[in-house]
Motif scaffolding. Structure first.
Motif, PDB file in Angstrom:
ATOM      1  N   PRO A   1       0.834  -1.211   0.000  1.00 47.06           N
ATOM      2  CA  PRO A   1       0.000   0.000   0.000  1.00 47.06           C
ATOM      3  C   PRO A   1       0.867   1.259   0.000  1.00 47.06           C
ATOM      4  CG  PRO A   1      -0.029  -1.053   2.159  1.00 47.06           C
ATOM      5  CD  PRO A   1       0.733  -1.960   1.246  1.00 47.06           C
ATOM      6  N   ARG A   2       0.344   2.295  -0.605  1.00 54.13           N
ATOM      7  CA  ARG A   2       1.080   3.554  -0.700  1.00 54.13           C
ATOM      8  C   ARG A   2       1.097   4.287   0.629  1.00 54.13           C
ATOM      9  NH1 ARG A   2       2.648   5.780  -5.129  1.00 54.13           N
ATOM     10  NH2 ARG A   2       2.182   4.804  -7.096  1.00 54.13           N
ATOM     11  N   LYS A   3       2.207   4.948   0.912  1.00 50.08           N
ATOM     12  CA  LYS A   3       2.317   5.809   2.073  1.00 50.08           C
ATOM     13  C   LYS A   3       2.136   7.276   1.679  1.00 50.08           C
ATOM     14  CE  LYS A   3       5.414   2.823   4.670  1.00 50.08           C
ATOM     15  NZ  LYS A   3       6.709   2.687   5.308  1.00 50.08           N
ATOM     16  N   ARG A   4       2.383   7.551   0.399  1.00 55.96           N
ATOM     17  CA  ARG A   4       2.254   8.911  -0.118  1.00 55.96           C
ATOM     18  C   ARG A   4       1.422   8.892  -1.390  1.00 55.96           C
ATOM     19  NH1 ARG A   4       8.532  10.316  -0.351  1.00 55.96           N
ATOM     20  NH2 ARG A   4       9.070   9.158   1.489  1.00 55.96           N
ATOM     21  N   ALA A   5       1.029  10.062  -1.834  1.00 60.41           N
ATOM     22  CA  ALA A   5       0.252  10.182  -3.070  1.00 60.41           C
ATOM     23  C   ALA A   5       1.130   9.856  -4.277  1.00 60.41           C
ATOM     24  CB  ALA A   5      -0.293  11.594  -3.202  1.00 60.41           C
ATOM     25  N   VAL A   6       0.496   9.517  -5.381  1.00 59.05           N
ATOM     26  CA  VAL A   6       1.219   9.225  -6.618  1.00 59.05           C
ATOM     27  C   VAL A   6       2.014  10.462  -7.029  1.00 59.05           C
ATOM     28  CG1 VAL A   6       0.965   8.647  -9.055  1.00 59.05           C
ATOM     29  CG2 VAL A   6      -0.513   7.574  -7.365  1.00 59.05           C
ATOM     30  N   GLY A   7       3.298  10.278  -7.316  1.00 60.30           N
ATOM     31  CA  GLY A   7       4.156  11.383  -7.739  1.00 60.30           C
ATOM     32  C   GLY A   7       4.787  12.165  -6.604  1.00 60.30           C
ATOM     33  N   ALA A   8       4.559  11.764  -5.359  1.00 57.33           N
ATOM     34  CA  ALA A   8       5.077  12.521  -4.220  1.00 57.33           C
ATOM     35  C   ALA A   8       6.498  12.122  -3.837  1.00 57.33           C
ATOM     36  CB  ALA A   8       4.167  12.342  -3.008  1.00 57.33           C
ATOM     37  N   GLY A   9       7.000  11.020  -4.366  1.00 57.15           N
ATOM     38  CA  GLY A   9       8.329  10.547  -3.994  1.00 57.15           C
ATOM     39  C   GLY A   9       9.440  11.253  -4.742  1.00 57.15           C
ATOM     40  N   ALA A  10      10.642  10.732  -4.575  1.00 55.45           N
ATOM     41  CA  ALA A  10      11.813  11.297  -5.242  1.00 55.45           C
ATOM     42  C   ALA A  10      11.683  11.145  -6.755  1.00 55.45           C
ATOM     43  CB  ALA A  10      13.074  10.593  -4.755  1.00 55.45           C
ATOM     44  N   LYS A  11      12.175  12.110  -7.475  1.00 53.90           N
ATOM     45  CA  LYS A  11      12.133  12.081  -8.938  1.00 53.90           C
ATOM     46  C   LYS A  11      13.425  11.459  -9.467  1.00 53.90           C
ATOM     47  CE  LYS A  11       8.339  14.455  -8.797  1.00 53.90           C
ATOM     48  NZ  LYS A  11       7.565  13.863  -7.770  1.00 53.90           N
ATOM     49  N   HIS A  12      13.281  10.622 -10.480  1.00 55.64           N
ATOM     50  CA  HIS A  12      14.463  10.033 -11.103  1.00 55.64           C
ATOM     51  C   HIS A  12      15.171  11.104 -11.924  1.00 55.64           C
ATOM     52  CE1 HIS A  12      13.382   6.067  -9.844  1.00 55.64           C
ATOM     53  NE2 HIS A  12      12.201   6.131 -10.456  1.00 55.64           N
ATOM     54  N   ARG A  13      16.451  11.221 -11.738  1.00 54.88           N
ATOM     55  CA  ARG A  13      17.207  12.208 -12.500  1.00 54.88           C
ATOM     56  C   ARG A  13      17.782  11.608 -13.771  1.00 54.88           C
ATOM     57  NH1 ARG A  13      19.922  16.244  -8.207  1.00 54.88           N
ATOM     58  NH2 ARG A  13      18.155  16.272  -6.814  1.00 54.88           N
ATOM     59  N   LEU A  14      17.881  10.284 -13.808  1.00 49.65           N
ATOM     60  CA  LEU A  14      18.389   9.602 -14.984  1.00 49.65           C
ATOM     61  C   LEU A  14      17.281   8.764 -15.618  1.00 49.65           C
ATOM     62  CD1 LEU A  14      21.789   8.226 -13.640  1.00 49.65           C
ATOM     63  CD2 LEU A  14      21.409  10.259 -15.002  1.00 49.65           C
ATOM     64  N   VAL A  15      17.199   8.793 -16.942  1.00 48.72           N
ATOM     65  CA  VAL A  15      16.250   7.927 -17.631  1.00 48.72           C
ATOM     66  C   VAL A  15      16.815   6.514 -17.631  1.00 48.72           C
ATOM     67  CG1 VAL A  15      15.278   9.763 -19.045  1.00 48.72           C
ATOM     68  CG2 VAL A  15      17.242   8.481 -19.872  1.00 48.72           C
ATOM     69  N   PHE A  16      16.024   5.541 -18.034  1.00 51.24           N
ATOM     70  CA  PHE A  16      16.411   4.149 -17.946  1.00 51.24           C
ATOM     71  C   PHE A  16      17.710   3.858 -18.708  1.00 51.24           C
ATOM     72  CE2 PHE A  16      16.262  -0.240 -19.503  1.00 51.24           C
ATOM     73  CZ  PHE A  16      16.338  -0.888 -18.280  1.00 51.24           C
ATOM     74  N   VAL A  17      17.847   4.406 -19.897  1.00 47.62           N
ATOM     75  CA  VAL A  17      19.052   4.153 -20.706  1.00 47.62           C
ATOM     76  C   VAL A  17      20.293   4.647 -19.966  1.00 47.62           C
ATOM     77  CG1 VAL A  17      20.207   4.668 -22.887  1.00 47.62           C
ATOM     78  CG2 VAL A  17      17.746   4.289 -22.849  1.00 47.62           C
TER      79      VAL A  17
END
Length: 56
Positions: A25-41
Motif C-alpha cells: 500500500p502507498r504511504k504517499r500520493a502518486v508522484g510525491a516521492g523522489a524524482k528520477h534524474r536519470l532515464v532508464f538508458v
C-alpha cells in the motif's frame, strides 16, 4: 549493442518496477516521492560503467 540490451531489459525492468509499486500500500500520493534524474538508458550505462570500474 547497448540499444539491444536496453530493448531486452527495459520491458522486464518496467514490469518488475510496476509490480514492486503495486505489491504494497502507498504511504504517499502518486508522484510525491523522489524524482528520477536519470532515464532508464542512462541508468543502464551507469551500471555498466560501475561494474567495469575496479574498486581500490
Amino acid at each position: 549493442m547497448i540499444a539491444e540490451l536496453v530493448a531486452e531489459v527495459g520491458a522486464l525492468w518496467h514490469e518488475r518496477h510496476q509490480a514492486r509499486l503495486a505489491s504494497r500500500p502507498r504511504k504517499r500520493a502518486v508522484g510525491a516521492g523522489a524524482k528520477h534524474r536519470l532515464v532508464f538508458v542512462d541508468r543502464v550505462l551507469a551500471a555498466l560503467v560501475l561494474s567495469r570500474t575496479p574498486v581500490s
